[in-house]
Every structure is written in C-alpha cells, then in structure tokens.
Design a protein around this motif. Structure first.
Motif, mmCIF file in Angstrom:
data_model
loop_
_atom_site.group_PDB
_atom_site.id
_atom_site.type_symbol
_atom_site.label_atom_id
_atom_site.label_comp_id
_atom_site.label_asym_id
_atom_site.label_seq_id
_atom_site.Cartn_x
_atom_site.Cartn_y
_atom_site.Cartn_z
ATOM 1 N N VAL A 107 -2.021 11.682 -0.751
ATOM 2 C CA VAL A 107 -2.154 10.232 -0.900
ATOM 3 C C VAL A 107 -2.246 9.864 -2.376
ATOM 4 O O VAL A 107 -1.643 8.886 -2.809
ATOM 5 N N GLY A 108 -2.968 10.653 -3.159
ATOM 6 C CA GLY A 108 -3.107 10.377 -4.585
ATOM 7 C C GLY A 108 -1.790 10.475 -5.315
ATOM 8 O O GLY A 108 -1.500 9.676 -6.208
ATOM 9 N N SER A 137 -4.485 0.457 2.363
ATOM 10 C CA SER A 137 -4.817 -0.500 1.308
ATOM 11 C C SER A 137 -5.467 0.271 0.160
ATOM 12 O O SER A 137 -5.851 1.428 0.316
ATOM 13 N N SER A 138 -5.617 -0.370 -0.960
ATOM 14 C CA SER A 138 -6.162 0.314 -2.131
ATOM 15 C C SER A 138 -7.635 0.694 -1.967
ATOM 16 O O SER A 138 -8.125 1.543 -2.688
ATOM 17 N N SER A 139 -8.330 0.092 -1.020
ATOM 18 C CA SER A 139 -9.747 0.410 -0.833
ATOM 19 C C SER A 139 -9.967 1.434 0.277
ATOM 20 O O SER A 139 -11.086 1.672 0.686
ATOM 21 N N PHE A 140 -8.903 2.078 0.735
ATOM 22 C CA PHE A 140 -9.006 3.052 1.821
ATOM 23 C C PHE A 140 -9.591 4.365 1.329
ATOM 24 O O PHE A 140 -9.307 4.811 0.222
ATOM 25 N N SER A 141 -10.373 5.009 2.188
ATOM 26 C CA SER A 141 -10.945 6.316 1.895
ATOM 27 C C SER A 141 -10.272 7.372 2.769
ATOM 28 O O SER A 141 -10.335 7.292 3.993
ATOM 29 N N VAL A 142 -9.633 8.351 2.144
ATOM 30 C CA VAL A 142 -8.976 9.430 2.873
ATOM 31 C C VAL A 142 -9.981 10.192 3.722
ATOM 32 O O VAL A 142 -9.678 10.626 4.822
ATOM 33 N N GLY A 160 0.821 -1.191 0.000
ATOM 34 C CA GLY A 160 0.000 0.000 0.000
ATOM 35 C C GLY A 160 0.857 1.243 0.000
ATOM 36 O O GLY A 160 2.063 1.198 -0.195
ATOM 37 N N VAL A 161 0.224 2.358 0.243
ATOM 38 C CA VAL A 161 0.888 3.646 0.310
ATOM 39 C C VAL A 161 1.193 3.952 1.763
ATOM 40 O O VAL A 161 0.347 3.773 2.636
ATOM 41 N N ARG A 162 2.394 4.433 2.021
ATOM 42 C CA ARG A 162 2.819 4.734 3.386
ATOM 43 C C ARG A 162 2.827 6.240 3.601
ATOM 44 O O ARG A 162 3.442 6.980 2.838
ATOM 45 N N VAL A 163 2.113 6.688 4.635
ATOM 46 C CA VAL A 163 2.043 8.090 5.008
ATOM 47 C C VAL A 163 2.266 8.177 6.508
ATOM 48 O O VAL A 163 1.750 7.354 7.265
ATOM 49 N N ARG A 164 3.039 9.159 6.936
ATOM 50 C CA ARG A 164 3.249 9.371 8.369
ATOM 51 C C ARG A 164 2.242 10.395 8.870
ATOM 52 O O ARG A 164 2.024 11.410 8.214
#
Length: 150
Positions: free
Chosen positions: A123-124, A68-73, A2-6
């Motif tokens: 995130v995008g 995960s790819s199905s996550f909503s910001v 997935g994408v990693r954000v702090r």
C-alpha cells in the motif's frame, strides 16, 4: 482519490473454488460493517464472467478496495483475522487473504508482523503511506537499504 488494491479470500487445496467466492463476498460484507475499515474504503466487487452457460457468473472473484488517506492497513489485517476466526473450524484453517497491486502480491495468513509489513509496503508503494516510522528509516539508512532482504 485513493489507492486501489485488489483483495480476495484464497482457500487451501481441497476446498471448492465456489467457497472462495462465497467467502470473498462474506469478507466484503464484514469489511463494510467493520467500523475501523468500512468508513475508510470503497469496495467494488469484481465478478467472474459466466462460463459455458453456467450460473457462476455472479460469483465474486475479487474486491477492489480504494483506501482513503486516513486508512490503517493494520485495521484490514485485524478485520481479516476477526472474519477468519468467525468461520467454522474446517474453513478457518484454510482461509488466507490475498492482496494485489500491479505485479505485487501479498498473502496474509496469520497476521504476522512480516505479513503486516509486506502489506504496508504494498500500500505504501502505492503512495498511501506518506511517511515511515523513524526506526524503519534509521534501519534502512544504516544497512544501505537492505533491511528485510533475503
């Protein structure tokens, strides 16, 4: 993967840094229990190193979220706002969410549409969002890509 954000909780001046660490840990527990966030993220706690023999080595400085790819910001923003609303009034007014990825940083205070859009871009840009809303694409195309520039 997935994408990693702090992310972390930041507090306004006058509130101890230990409070920010305590609130960041509390936010981690909140997100884990939130059904709209918890199942879609992996949360790793980034703890500060001990300094000069102080016992602060166990404080949580950041949360590393892997979406995960199905996550909503938007779920993250709503969860933060609900978490913030649950705090005592003295803390509530000084708490904001900080999200970072690479050199980009977004601060969410009130959950405004602009803050949500900034977080979605953060995130995008990481490749999590694989499409834009049709009206966003049309706006960008019609003004040469300068939408939102100031």
């Amino acid at each position: 993967m997935g994408v990693r954000v702090r992310i972390r909780v930041e507090v306004a001046d006058g509130v101890r840094s230990q409070d920010a660490s305590r609130l960041t840990e509390a936010l981690a527990r909140w997100l884990e229990q939130d059904r709209t966030v918890g199942p879609y993220v992996k949360i790793n706690r980034i703890r500060s190193g001990a300094t000069d023999g102080a016992m602060s080595g166990e404080l949580v400085d950041w949360l590393a979220l892997v979406f995960s790819s199905s996550f909503s910001v938007i779920s993250l923003v709503y969860s933060h706002l609900s978490f913030r609303a649950s705090l005592p009034p003295r803390e509530r007014s000084s708490v904001r969410l900080v999200a970072e990825r690479g050199d980009s940083r977004v601060v969410v205070e009130a959950g405004s549409a602009e803050e949500v859009a900034q977080l979605m871009r953060l995130v995008g840009d990481a490749g999590l969002l694989d499409h834009q809303a049709p009206e966003s694409t049309a706006d960008t195309a019609s003004d040469g890509g300068a939408a939102g520039a100031s």
